[in-house]
Structures are given as C-alpha cells and as structure tokens.
Design an enzyme around this catalytic site. Structure first.
Site, mmCIF file in Angstrom:
data_model
loop_
_atom_site.group_PDB
_atom_site.id
_atom_site.type_symbol
_atom_site.label_atom_id
_atom_site.label_comp_id
_atom_site.label_asym_id
_atom_site.label_seq_id
_atom_site.Cartn_x
_atom_site.Cartn_y
_atom_site.Cartn_z
ATOM 1 N N CYS A 146 0.843 -1.192 0.000
ATOM 2 C CA CYS A 146 0.000 0.000 0.000
ATOM 3 C C CYS A 146 0.880 1.245 0.000
ATOM 4 O O CYS A 146 1.858 1.337 0.741
ATOM 5 C CB CYS A 146 -0.919 -0.010 1.220
ATOM 6 S SG CYS A 146 -1.961 1.469 1.366
ATOM 7 N N CYS A 149 0.314 2.903 3.722
ATOM 8 C CA CYS A 149 0.527 2.264 5.028
ATOM 9 C C CYS A 149 1.433 1.046 4.986
ATOM 10 O O CYS A 149 1.555 0.335 5.976
ATOM 11 C CB CYS A 149 -0.812 1.874 5.651
ATOM 12 S SG CYS A 149 -1.669 0.555 4.759
ATOM 13 N N CYS A 166 -4.646 -0.273 0.118
ATOM 14 C CA CYS A 166 -5.288 -1.356 0.856
ATOM 15 C C CYS A 166 -6.792 -1.126 0.930
ATOM 16 O O CYS A 166 -7.275 0.006 0.913
ATOM 17 C CB CYS A 166 -4.703 -1.473 2.258
ATOM 18 S SG CYS A 166 -4.963 -0.020 3.304
ATOM 19 N N HIS A 179 -7.584 2.627 2.673
ATOM 20 C CA HIS A 179 -6.969 3.692 1.879
ATOM 21 C C HIS A 179 -7.474 3.705 0.440
ATOM 22 O O HIS A 179 -7.478 4.765 -0.202
ATOM 23 C CB HIS A 179 -5.453 3.555 1.910
ATOM 24 C CG HIS A 179 -4.866 3.887 3.252
ATOM 25 N ND1 HIS A 179 -3.852 3.166 3.844
ATOM 26 C CD2 HIS A 179 -5.184 4.866 4.134
ATOM 27 C CE1 HIS A 179 -3.556 3.694 5.008
ATOM 28 N NE2 HIS A 179 -4.353 4.730 5.208
ATOM 29 N N CYS A 282 -10.488 -30.889 -10.984
ATOM 30 C CA CYS A 282 -9.432 -31.777 -11.482
ATOM 31 C C CYS A 282 -8.825 -32.603 -10.360
ATOM 32 O O CYS A 282 -8.308 -33.697 -10.589
ATOM 33 C CB CYS A 282 -8.361 -30.977 -12.203
ATOM 34 S SG CYS A 282 -7.745 -29.548 -11.280
ATOM 35 N N HIS A 776 -3.882 -26.484 -11.130
ATOM 36 C CA HIS A 776 -4.478 -27.579 -11.897
ATOM 37 C C HIS A 776 -3.737 -28.869 -11.568
ATOM 38 O O HIS A 776 -2.553 -28.860 -11.246
ATOM 39 C CB HIS A 776 -4.383 -27.270 -13.399
ATOM 40 C CG HIS A 776 -4.984 -28.313 -14.274
ATOM 41 N ND1 HIS A 776 -6.279 -28.775 -14.106
ATOM 42 C CD2 HIS A 776 -4.476 -29.014 -15.331
ATOM 43 C CE1 HIS A 776 -6.541 -29.678 -15.038
ATOM 44 N NE2 HIS A 776 -5.458 -29.845 -15.776
#
Length: 817
Positions: A146, A149, A166, A179, A282, A776
C-alpha cells in the site's frame, strides 16, 4: 442413450419381475447435433416404489453446441403399453402430479449449484468509458504494498491512476485500513481491481461508486495500461488453467507437467476414458483415475456392478456404492472412449484449427453425481474452489472405509501399521506403539538440494528485487535427491510436551517411525506445501528424482530390542480445576462459552443454564446448533440445571491393568469433544473411537457413530489417554492409534496386507500452481507398459512423464519371485 449402463428395457423387465410394480416412466433425449454420452448424468430413480426413471436428463447437453428434444412417456408392464406425456385427459390427477414431479425434479448437482455459485455480477457502467491517466505508472509482478501504510495484503489497484492501496475488511474479509476507499473519495476514480486475483481469465473488480463487485469487459486493456499484459499471460497457460500473476516459476512447470509442445497421441478404449472438469474439479478426476486403475477397486465396484444396481436403495443418488460403480463402469467399459470416425476428423479440420487435432478426444464422463454425494456437508469439497488432491484422496479412503462395513474393502490395499518408538532422553527408556495409516508424507529438505549455491544466489536477488520494486530474477528450482527425503523421514524428531512416565514429569523425548507392515499399494506424498505468513498454502518449487523402483525393507520395524527398557505403563495425572466439587458454570475455571449465542437463545425464552449447556455441548458452533440441542433435550429432568462436566466427573477406567499398556498414547481426543458426545447419550469408549477415526472432527464423528454400531470389543484400550502427539511423517486419514498386534496374532485388528517392502511406481499426480487453492492437477498412470497422461477429459500417451515434479506417488508391491 436410454440404455446407458443397462438401465433400459432389460433392467426394467428385471425390476418388474422382482417387485411386481407395473408403472414406469421412460425419458429419452433426442439430440439433433452429434453428442458424446457422458456417464455422470445417468442414474436409476424410484419414486414411492411406483415410477422408474431409467435416465436422468444429462445437463451436459445444455451447451450451445447441442440442440435437443425431450420425450417422456409412461410404460405399463407387462404389455409395454405406452402413454405419451403430458396426457391430462387419460391419466388420473395423482398420476399426472407424480409425473410432473419427476420431470421437474432437479438433479443433486443442480440442487447444489445455488449453494456453490455466487449471484450474477453486473457489468459496471464505468467500464466502457473509464478514463485512465497517462502517468507512466507500471505495476511489477510482485512486491506490492500500500502506498500509504506499507500493507502487503488485501491490495487494490485503481484502474484510473494505478494507485495500489489497501482495502477495508468488508471487501473480502481481509484486514485493511481503507486507503483505497479514501482515495476514491478524494479523486472519484471509480474502479479498482484486487491485485492477487489477476489471472488470464479475469480479475475481481469493485466499483466504489456503485458499491458492489462488478464486471469489466475491458479489463485486459485497462490492465495493459499499467504494464500487466493479460494476453501474454494467456499465451503462457495451457487448457484454460491459470497461474498466479506473480508466480513466474510456475510457467515452465505448467508446460513440463502437461507435456505442452509435444505431439501427444490420443488413446482410446477401456481404461482410457477421461473425466470432465466441472470447474476446479481436477483434484477429484485425478484421484478417481488412479483409484480405478487398481484391481481391487475395479473388482469391488465394476465387477459387482449388476449386484450393486440390483440392490441399490430407493434413492441411488445418495448411495456411495452405486455412484462409484457408475463412474467405474464409465471409466473402464470403453463405451465413452472411442476414436473419432474419419468423417468426424474431416469435419473437425473444416471447423477448427488443425492444432486441435493433436488433442482430439472424447468429451469425457462427468462425475457430477459422485461429486455431489462425496462432498455433501464438507465445507471445502462442496464448494467450486480448487482443493488439495491429497486431502481428497484421504477423504475418499475414509468414505470407502465407512461404506464397506461387512463387505470387501478395497482400501485395504493402502492400509499399513506404523510402529512409533518414543524414547525419554533423560532415562533412555522407550515405549513402542502401533497405529494405522494409509500414506507416507515425505519431507523435502531444501538444505539437501544439489544446487544449493544457486538457490542462495537466487534468493538474495529475489529479496533485493522485492525491496526495490523490480521484476524478480529468473527462478531456480531446487533439486533434491530422493534419498535425502527418505533420510529426513527416518530421522528422530522431538516430541513436544512429552510426559515421561519414568520421571512422572515432562521431559525431552524423541520419536522415530518405522513400518510394522508394508501395504500392497504404497502412497507417497511429497510435502511441497507450506503456509505463508498470511496463512495461505504456498508450494515449494522443487524437483525430486523419484525412482521407478523402491526398496523400503530396511525400514521394517523391529520392536523392543535387547537391552532396551520400557517406560512404565502409567498415565499422566489428570489436571482438574482447583474446585473440583463445584463444576457449575459460575466457576471461574469453567470452559469458555460463547455468551453472545447464550443470550440469543435466552431471549427466545429458554432457561439461562439450559442455554449455556446447549452452547457448551455443541462446541460453540453457533446458536442454530445449540437451538437444535435444546429442542432435543428440553424434556430431560435436568434440562435447566447448571452444567456439570463429564470429563471431571468421569475420568474413565484405569488402564494400569491393560496388557498393552500405553500403546494408545499419542492420539487421545480432546476431552471437551468426548464430553459433547457422551452428553448426547453415546458410550464414552464409542465416542473416543469415533473421534479417533475422524481425526477429532465432531460432525464426522457423529456420522461415524451412526454408521458404526458399537462392537463387542475391548474398549478399555480406546479409553487411554496419550501424551505424544500423532503427527508428522504419516497422514491421518481415518487414523486412530490402534495398538494392534501383528495380523497373525490378532485377527480382530485392522486388516492389513503385509508383504515385502519392494515396490514399483505405477502412477503419480502432479500439481501446477502456487498453492493448493489454485492451479491444476493431472495424473500419469502406467498401463500396459506405457505411461499415459490424464488431463481432465484428454487422455494421451506420455512422451516424457515428469516424475520429478509429482506431488503424490503410487507404488505397487513387487512379487517376491
């Protein structure tokens, strides 16, 4: 289509002769375009013993490539008199209602869909006209934080100016300082994309102005403005499965494991049928392919196909054996794996690019009914998210165990006994115990990598690039010898909180594990996954030279050796609260109880003490579970009396007289869980056995109790406490510390198929992606002397099986000759 799996006229005739029921419903789907049958939708159904439905309409034909018409009619036996449906004039009202109910009944998979899929997301009105600033911002593939911050999680990229900020906790449940929202209020830039959701298939977009998640049809163009080329990402992926945008090491992994770029030859016939991917399923497909390549599973479910179908219950969709037999037949019959006709190949060339022919396959069978059944009630497998194939394999073994009571159990081939030797480091005295297990988990010691120097250089460059917001260096894969993994597995490990019965106090202890018996089929899992600081599973990028032939004879357990002295057969002292005479909920030492749930129940008018008991006995699982407990127990005379803890009132029988001593130490369920089950009226010994068999899962333990009637066995063993945790090298699927004598001495113990410890590799499952939550799975199986790759519905001969990149390995025992 109406004769699929024998549920056509012949089967109905047999059912009529057996039951005398004469009214059946016949459904048939007329497909106008060419379609390949799929096994997953067919299912025999009976409604109130009157109507027989021999084929569930296959929802797979609802795709845009097919047009179809459904035909329904009633058939009266024995004359085979047919009445087309609907037919209000000729049929009684009750029969018409019954027919409509059958025709409109959704499949189990359709019933599950509303719980699995989120509501439809709308296209944002800002997507087409979004203004993007030409400020030169370029977003690197990793190292985000961020701008206000320094937070490195729950980050959102504003699609107008490229600001990375963020979010607030309510965006996705993660923490944040808001933010991104503050930035919108200052600038009115409306759209933001969540950073760790960017894949070739799209990304999660949020509209601050519309205050909801939205779709952005132009997301590829909007991201490319900041240097994120989704089209290039798509070129690097295979078959629609995605990698993480910050995971460059996985690109080559995808290509190697799927053998991309090679002209793989498709194979057809019995045992070469693919399984359709239902969307992140899968993990299920690869596990089922391997299981049905084992003769014991084939005999149990396919060899007994007709018997299973003949004795299927009123609702076969809820019968485990029926669903397993149906899927097994679809995989092994060869009916759904036939080579294309010459005319079909010509049509394919005319309609599509020539490269598609390299993978020309049958459509594969759909495991929808089986998935709906085996995942029912499971918080993870019932979702449409990607899952861990190893966890699902253990889940399937557990289900096979539970549904094989009193009959042949194909999972016997995986079961073996583990001998655990625990030594007190201070007195040098030992204790030997045995337990059941199904899988070995091999550590992957990075420090033993043959290219360790190269790894250290890469790690230094990677950290420097992350700190300076630069693109990461070319990845380096750790290469670890298999012998190093085996050595790490056999080394002693420390036992935390070890209580020495010789010292009558806590001490340092070490534990080693060996094989008391060797299974017929050995499962090896490489511990490739670890948890990051954000609690998200992450995969170690490594290659291991797994051998084709394996000899574990030297790991055979030896038991108590000459000169070794056993630890005394004593239990650790039971720690009680200071005031053991007053176990009411007013005690300071009382267990924690969700007071919010208690008050919600009390507001409904129930006695306060009863509400406390309800919340406690349901394990703080919420007011709904507690409410159900209240309804079930409100007629009891002590319903409103203060709580007394069974764990303090009934410590259980002494075990000092047990011939096996402390052989069950190491896997004692939490006393709170035992108390919850005993409070429901179940015997203490049976409750402990159920918790051990389900890895201390309360919900599964309840299910286990109902499916495993209490047997007349020596339950004193299952009452013993334990102090050495049972974790690490072996898995715990359906595990329970079971101090069973060797099979030739105790036939009442778990059934094992002991033999030589020499094995040959016959299958392995590989994972592609950064964690078990994404990516996968494919599997390679050796059949008729050839390695075959199973990639969802695609089945081909393998040119270069990537044995060093596998995740789960399967070995079968070599004959002693």
């Amino acid at each position: 289509m109406n004769t699929f799996l024998g549920f056509g006229r012949e089967h109905v005739e047999r059912h009529y002769r057996k039951t005398g029921q004469s009214v059946y419903m016949h459904l048939k789907r007329h497909v106008k375009e060419k379609a390949t049958g799929a096994a997953g939708g067919a299912i025999p159904r009976r409604r109130n013993g009157k109507v027989f439905l021999d084929l569930e309409l296959n929802r797979d034909f609802n795709g845009e490539d097919y047009e179809y018409e459904d035909e329904a009619k009633l058939v009266i036996f024995p004359d085979h008199f047919e009445i087309p449906l609907p037919n209000i004039e000729e049929l009684p009202a009750l029969v018409t209602i019954a027919c409509d109910a059958v025709l409109n009944a959704p499949s189990a998979y359709k019933k599950q869909e509303p719980e699995s899929w989120e509501e439809e997301i709308q296209v944002s009105r800002h997507a087409r006209s979004l203004r993007q600033l030409d400020n030169g911002v370029r977003i690197p593939p990793s190292g985000w934080k961020c701008q206000k911050c320094e937070m490195r999680e729950n980050l959102w990229l504003n699609l107008t100016d490229g600001a990375v900020l963020c979010g607030k906790w309510f965006f996705d449940g993660s923490g944040g300082n808001g933010h991104a929202l503050e930035h919108y209020r200052e600038t009115n830039y409306p759209l933001a994309v969540k950073m760790d959701t960017i894949t070739p298939d799209g990304a999660d977009v949020y509209s601050f102005e519309e205050e909801e998640a939205v779709l952005d049809p132009h997301i590829s163009e909007h991201l490319s403005h900041f240097g994120i080329d989704m089209l290039q990402m798509q070129k690097r992926t295979e078959n629609g499965h995605h990698t993480d945008n910050n995971s460059r090491p996985r690109v080559s992994e995808w290509e190697v494991i799927q053998e991309s770029g090679m002209k793989l030859k498709a194979v057809f016939g019995s045992g070469y049928t693919g399984i359709k991917n239902l969307g992140n399923s899968c993990y299920l497909g690869t596990v089922m392919q391997v299981l049905f390549s084992i003769p014991d599973f084939q005999r149990m479910y396919v060899g007994n196909l007709q018997r299973i179908f003949d004795y299927s219950p009123l609702d076969p969709s809820q019968d485990f054996a029926t669903q397993m037999a149906k899927l097994g037949h679809g995989l092994l019959s060869g009916q759904y794996s036939k080579p294309p006709m010459k005319s079909e190949l010509i049509e394919q060339v005319m309609k599509e690019e020539h490269k598609v022919l390299d993978w020309h396959q049958q459509k594969g069978i759909s495991p929808r009914m089986l998935k709906a059944l085996v995942s029912r009630g499971h918080p993870e497998f019932s979702s449409n998210r990607q899952q861990d194939a190893h966890e699902f394999l253990l889940h399937m073994i557990n289900l096979v165990e539970r549904n094989s009571a009193g009959s042949e159990n194909p999972s016997d081939v995986f079961r073996f006994l583990v001998e655990e030797r625990v030594q007190c480091c201070q007195t040098r005295r030992v204790r030997y115990t045995e337990r059941v297990d199904y899988c070995i988990q091999l550590p992957a010691p990075i420090e033993a990598a043959t290219n360790r120097e190269e790894l250290l250089v890469y790690e230094a460059k990677r950290k420097d690039a992350e700190e300076n917001m630069r693109a990461p260096p070319e990845p380096v894969r750790a290469r670890i010898p298999f012998t190093a993994c085996l050595q790490a597995f056999t080394e002693p490990e420390n036992v935390p909180d070890f209580w020495s019965s010789a010292l009558q106090a806590k001490s340092a202890g070490v534990k080693t594990s060996r094989f008391s018996t060797f299974p017929e089929y050995l499962i090896l899992q490489i511990k490739k996954f670890t948890f990051g600081v954000d609690w998200v599973p992450k995969k170690l990028d490594l290659a291991i030279d797994v051998p084709d032939f394996l000899d574990l004879s030297r790991l055979r357990a030896t038991g108590l050796q000459a000169g070794e002295e056993e630890l005394p057969d004593l239990m650790p002292p039971i720690v009680l609260p200071e005031d053991t005479r007053d176990n009411s909920m007013g005690s300071i030492d009382s267990p924690e109880i969700d007071e919010v749930a208690v008050m919600q129940l009390a507001e409904m008018g129930f006695p306060l003490e009863a509400c406390r008991k309800a919340v406690y006995y349901t394990g703080n699982m919420g007011p709904e579970m507690a409410f159900n407990w209240i309804i079930a127990h409100m007629e009891e005379p002590d319903f409103a009396e203060p709580l007394t803890l069974p764990s303090m009132m009934d410590p259980g029988p002494s075990t000092s007289d047990s011939p096996m001593g402390a052989t069950l130490l190491g896997n004692s369920p939490p006393e709170e869980s035992v108390a919850i089950l005993t409070s429901m009226g179940f015997p203490r010994a049976h409750s402990i056995q159920a918790l051990k068999a389900t890895n201390n899962n309360l919900e599964r333990a309840l299910d286990w109790i109902f499916t495993h009637p209490e047997e007349e066995e020596s339950d004193a063993l299952s009452d013993m406490a334990d102090t050495e945790p049972n974790d690490n090298a072996f898995s715990n699927a359906n595990s329970h510390s079971d101090s069973t004598l060797s099979p030739d001495r105790d036939t009442s113990g778990p059934r094992v198929k002991d033999g030589p410890g020499r094995y040959e590799l016959f299958a392995f499952i590989s994972h592609m992606g950064a964690s078990t939550m994404s990516g996968h799975y494919v599997c390679h199986i050796k059949k008729e002397g050839r390695w075959v790759i199973y990639n969802d519905h695609k089945v081909c001969l393998s040119e270069r099986p990537p044995k060093d990149l596998g995740y789960i390995y399967f070995y079968h025992r070599l004959s002693s000759s």
